[in-house]
Design a protein around this motif. Structure first.
Motif, PDB file in Angstrom:
ATOM      1  N   ILE A   1       7.280  11.743  10.057  1.00 33.99           N
ATOM      2  CA  ILE A   1       7.856  10.520  10.632  1.00 33.99           C
ATOM      3  C   ILE A   1       9.378  10.586  10.516  1.00 33.99           C
ATOM      4  O   ILE A   1       9.923  10.536   9.408  1.00 33.99           O
ATOM      5  N   ASP A   2      10.031  10.748  11.633  1.00 35.68           N
ATOM      6  CA  ASP A   2      11.490  10.804  11.638  1.00 35.68           C
ATOM      7  C   ASP A   2      12.037   9.581  12.354  1.00 35.68           C
ATOM      8  O   ASP A   2      11.317   8.881  13.070  1.00 35.68           O
ATOM      9  N   GLY A   3      13.333   9.368  12.164  1.00 37.99           N
ATOM     10  CA  GLY A   3      13.963   8.259  12.862  1.00 37.99           C
ATOM     11  C   GLY A   3      15.197   7.797  12.124  1.00 37.99           C
ATOM     12  O   GLY A   3      15.478   8.269  11.024  1.00 37.99           O
ATOM     13  N   PRO A   4      15.949   6.880  12.741  1.00 31.31           N
ATOM     14  CA  PRO A   4      17.216   6.447  12.151  1.00 31.31           C
ATOM     15  C   PRO A   4      17.042   5.570  10.912  1.00 31.31           C
ATOM     16  O   PRO A   4      15.931   5.133  10.598  1.00 31.31           O
ATOM     17  N   ALA A   5      18.177   5.307  10.256  1.00 28.17           N
ATOM     18  CA  ALA A   5      18.198   4.491   9.045  1.00 28.17           C
ATOM     19  C   ALA A   5      17.581   3.121   9.295  1.00 28.17           C
ATOM     20  O   ALA A   5      17.806   2.519  10.345  1.00 28.17           O
ATOM     21  N   ALA A   6      16.805   2.678   8.322  1.00 31.09           N
ATOM     22  CA  ALA A   6      16.243   1.314   8.329  1.00 31.09           C
ATOM     23  C   ALA A   6      15.316   1.011   9.511  1.00 31.09           C
ATOM     24  O   ALA A   6      15.189  -0.129   9.932  1.00 31.09           O
ATOM     25  N   ALA A   7      14.655   2.041  10.027  1.00 32.51           N
ATOM     26  CA  ALA A   7      13.699   1.811  11.122  1.00 32.51           C
ATOM     27  C   ALA A   7      12.335   1.398  10.568  1.00 32.51           C
ATOM     28  O   ALA A   7      11.406   1.147  11.331  1.00 32.51           O
ATOM     29  N   GLY A   8      12.216   1.365   9.248  1.00 29.83           N
ATOM     30  CA  GLY A   8      10.941   0.987   8.626  1.00 29.83           C
ATOM     31  C   GLY A   8      10.073   2.193   8.309  1.00 29.83           C
ATOM     32  O   GLY A   8       8.882   2.056   8.037  1.00 29.83           O
ATOM     33  N   LYS A   9      10.683   3.380   8.308  1.00 30.30           N
ATOM     34  CA  LYS A   9       9.907   4.609   8.100  1.00 30.30           C
ATOM     35  C   LYS A   9       9.143   4.590   6.780  1.00 30.30           C
ATOM     36  O   LYS A   9       7.969   4.928   6.734  1.00 30.30           O
ATOM     37  N   SER A  10       9.836   4.221   5.692  1.00 31.48           N
ATOM     38  CA  SER A  10       9.169   4.356   4.395  1.00 31.48           C
ATOM     39  C   SER A  10       8.036   3.343   4.227  1.00 31.48           C
ATOM     40  O   SER A  10       6.975   3.696   3.714  1.00 31.48           O
ATOM     41  N   THR A  11       8.239   2.121   4.711  1.00 35.10           N
ATOM     42  CA  THR A  11       7.162   1.117   4.621  1.00 35.10           C
ATOM     43  C   THR A  11       5.933   1.619   5.382  1.00 35.10           C
ATOM     44  O   THR A  11       4.808   1.582   4.878  1.00 35.10           O
ATOM     45  N   VAL A  12       6.187   2.103   6.591  1.00 32.62           N
ATOM     46  CA  VAL A  12       5.099   2.577   7.441  1.00 32.62           C
ATOM     47  C   VAL A  12       4.460   3.836   6.846  1.00 32.62           C
ATOM     48  O   VAL A  12       3.237   3.937   6.740  1.00 32.62           O
ATOM     49  N   ALA A  13       5.304   4.778   6.425  1.00 36.65           N
ATOM     50  CA  ALA A  13       4.788   6.056   5.930  1.00 36.65           C
ATOM     51  C   ALA A  13       3.921   5.863   4.685  1.00 36.65           C
ATOM     52  O   ALA A  13       2.879   6.508   4.540  1.00 36.65           O
ATOM     53  N   LYS A  14       4.336   4.950   3.808  1.00 30.72           N
ATOM     54  CA  LYS A  14       3.549   4.676   2.598  1.00 30.72           C
ATOM     55  C   LYS A  14       2.162   4.182   2.969  1.00 30.72           C
ATOM     56  O   LYS A  14       1.161   4.619   2.419  1.00 30.72           O
TER      57      LYS A  14
ATOM     58  N   LYS B   1       3.481  14.063  14.843  1.00 31.69           N
ATOM     59  CA  LYS B   1       4.920  13.802  14.746  1.00 31.69           C
ATOM     60  C   LYS B   1       5.240  12.483  15.430  1.00 31.69           C
ATOM     61  O   LYS B   1       4.799  12.253  16.564  1.00 31.69           O
ATOM     62  N   VAL B   2       6.021  11.693  14.729  1.00 31.38           N
ATOM     63  CA  VAL B   2       6.401  10.399  15.276  1.00 31.38           C
ATOM     64  C   VAL B   2       7.903  10.238  15.118  1.00 31.38           C
ATOM     65  O   VAL B   2       8.466  10.610  14.083  1.00 31.38           O
ATOM     66  N   PHE B   3       8.547   9.701  16.134  1.00 30.31           N
ATOM     67  CA  PHE B   3       9.957   9.326  16.010  1.00 30.31           C
ATOM     68  C   PHE B   3       9.987   7.811  16.075  1.00 30.31           C
ATOM     69  O   PHE B   3       9.714   7.209  17.116  1.00 30.31           O
ATOM     70  N   LEU B   4      10.248   7.209  14.908  1.00 33.54           N
ATOM     71  CA  LEU B   4      10.170   5.751  14.781  1.00 33.54           C
ATOM     72  C   LEU B   4      11.573   5.156  14.849  1.00 33.54           C
ATOM     73  O   LEU B   4      12.439   5.522  14.060  1.00 33.54           O
ATOM     74  N   THR B   5      11.764   4.259  15.783  1.00 31.70           N
ATOM     75  CA  THR B   5      13.093   3.686  15.921  1.00 31.70           C
ATOM     76  C   THR B   5      13.007   2.174  16.139  1.00 31.70           C
ATOM     77  O   THR B   5      11.922   1.594  16.198  1.00 31.70           O
ATOM     78  N   ALA B   6      14.160   1.539  16.190  1.00 28.17           N
ATOM     79  CA  ALA B   6      14.278   0.104  16.503  1.00 28.17           C
ATOM     80  C   ALA B   6      15.753  -0.099  16.823  1.00 28.17           C
ATOM     81  O   ALA B   6      16.590   0.749  16.461  1.00 28.17           O
TER      82      ALA B   6
ATOM     83  N   SER C   1      10.915  -2.362  17.367  1.00 27.23           N
ATOM     84  CA  SER C   1      11.679  -3.613  17.485  1.00 27.23           C
ATOM     85  C   SER C   1      10.760  -4.820  17.677  1.00 27.23           C
ATOM     86  O   SER C   1      10.982  -5.874  17.101  1.00 27.23           O
ATOM     87  N   ASP C   2       9.737  -4.647  18.525  1.00 30.19           N
ATOM     88  CA  ASP C   2       8.855  -5.783  18.804  1.00 30.19           C
ATOM     89  C   ASP C   2       7.436  -5.560  18.305  1.00 30.19           C
ATOM     90  O   ASP C   2       6.492  -6.142  18.823  1.00 30.19           O
ATOM     91  N   LEU C   3       7.289  -4.685  17.323  1.00 30.46           N
ATOM     92  CA  LEU C   3       5.948  -4.428  16.787  1.00 30.46           C
ATOM     93  C   LEU C   3       5.898  -4.851  15.326  1.00 30.46           C
ATOM     94  O   LEU C   3       6.910  -4.790  14.620  1.00 30.46           O
ATOM     95  N   THR C   4       4.725  -5.247  14.873  1.00 27.39           N
ATOM     96  CA  THR C   4       4.581  -5.543  13.444  1.00 27.39           C
ATOM     97  C   THR C   4       4.345  -4.224  12.715  1.00 27.39           C
ATOM     98  O   THR C   4       3.986  -3.206  13.329  1.00 27.39           O
ATOM     99  N   VAL C   5       4.512  -4.272  11.388  1.00 28.77           N
ATOM    100  CA  VAL C   5       4.249  -3.078  10.576  1.00 28.77           C
ATOM    101  C   VAL C   5       2.797  -2.638  10.791  1.00 28.77           C
ATOM    102  O   VAL C   5       2.516  -1.450  10.978  1.00 28.77           O
TER     103      VAL C   5
ATOM    104  N   GLU D   1      -1.217   1.242  12.393  1.00 27.91           N
ATOM    105  CA  GLU D   1      -2.477   1.520  13.103  1.00 27.91           C
ATOM    106  C   GLU D   1      -2.304   2.619  14.140  1.00 27.91           C
ATOM    107  O   GLU D   1      -3.146   3.503  14.269  1.00 27.91           O
ATOM    108  N   ALA D   2      -1.196   2.567  14.879  1.00 29.30           N
ATOM    109  CA  ALA D   2      -0.968   3.570  15.926  1.00 29.30           C
ATOM    110  C   ALA D   2      -0.876   4.970  15.319  1.00 29.30           C
ATOM    111  O   ALA D   2      -1.466   5.928  15.831  1.00 29.30           O
ATOM    112  N   ILE D   3      -0.165   5.087  14.194  1.00 29.04           N
ATOM    113  CA  ILE D   3       0.026   6.418  13.596  1.00 29.04           C
ATOM    114  C   ILE D   3      -1.267   6.919  12.944  1.00 29.04           C
ATOM    115  O   ILE D   3      -1.629   8.093  13.082  1.00 29.04           O
TER     116      ILE D   3
END
Ligand code: DC
Length: 227
Positions: free
Chosen positions: A9-22, A143-148, A204-208, A213-215
């Motif tokens: 899971i890659d993506g920019p700072a504060a995109a929620g990567k760690s919350t989602v990845a955990k 592989k996911v590129f998670l952004t907002a 941006s418009d999705l819940t955690v 679920e998608a990943i």
């Protein structure tokens, strides 16, 4: 590398990567590795030793001394810097810029990438960072590129810091996020870029829950296909 199953899971700072990845790791029974924490530990080392963040030679010289280890306590990742647990200290806002600076230095990346691959080896892992799908585990099955948007990310970061009692103005956080995006995407060594085969997820418009679920669905489909 030998056998492993990874969700990158890659993506920019504060995109929620760690919350989602955990949460994805929990759902899959996988080991979670927050690679940003490792760059933060090296950044903290430089701050503590008075190495200027624009002193590339100094960072390079001290990189090998900043021994970073990762251990798991009841399933939670702890980051050790020269044996000291710095998991809390690396979350200070000042460490973010230091991490971004050291992460541009190839000598630092080489050391940390080697360690990240060792951790993945023989395991089922969910790793988040900037270069997992492109460089660390280029053959990761998922592989996911998670952004907002930068505004959404600054708002989330603002709320996170507030909840920890750290009062940093929203405008400052937005500016820092833009600066970090720029640094991370334009550095010469493994810049943050979406791997060609990474799924783009804009949270941006999705819940955690929706992102998780998608990943998880992508990972289960890959595992099923590999049987
Ligand atoms: O995800 P984070 O904000 O904790 O990451 C801290 C810094 O480390 C970030 O500015 C970019 C860098 N980083 C990197 O270059 N490669 C990674 N795999 C993870 C983080």
């Amino acid at each position: 590398m030998g056998k492993y199953f990874a969700v990158a899971i890659d993506g920019p700072a504060a995109a929620g990567k760690s919350t989602v990845a955990k949460r994805v790791a929990q759902a899959l029974g996988a080991l979670y590795l927050d690679t940003g924490a490792m760059y933060r530990a090296v950044g903290l080392y430089m701050l503590r030793h008075g190495v200027a963040l624009d002193d590339i030679e100094g960072i390079k010289k001290h990189a090998a001394e900043a021994r970073v280890d990762v251990k798991y306590v009841e399933g939670t990742q702890r980051v050790l810097l020269c044996g000291e647990d710095v998991s809390q200290a690396i979350r200070e806002n000042a460490v973010s810029a230091a991490a971004s600076a050291v992460s541009a230095v190839p000598a630092v990346r080489e050391l940390l990438v080697a360690r990240q691959r060792e951790i993945a080896e023989g395991n089922v892992v969910v790793m988040d960072g900037r270069d997992i799908g492109t460089k660390v585990l280029p053959d990761a099955p998922v592989k996911v590129f998670l952004t907002a948007s930068a505004e959404v990310r600054a708002r989330r970061r603002f709320e996170e810091l507030q909840s920890k009692g750290q009062d940093v103005p929203y405008e400052q956080l937005l500016e820092e996020i833009r600066q970090r995006d720029h640094n991370d995407a334009t550095r010469a060594a493994s810049p943050m870029v979406r791997a060609e085969d990474a799924a783009l997820l804009d949270s941006s418009d999705l819940t955690v829950d929706q992102v998780v679920e998608a990943i998880v669905a992508m990972a289960r489909a890959k595992k099923e296909a590999a049987r």
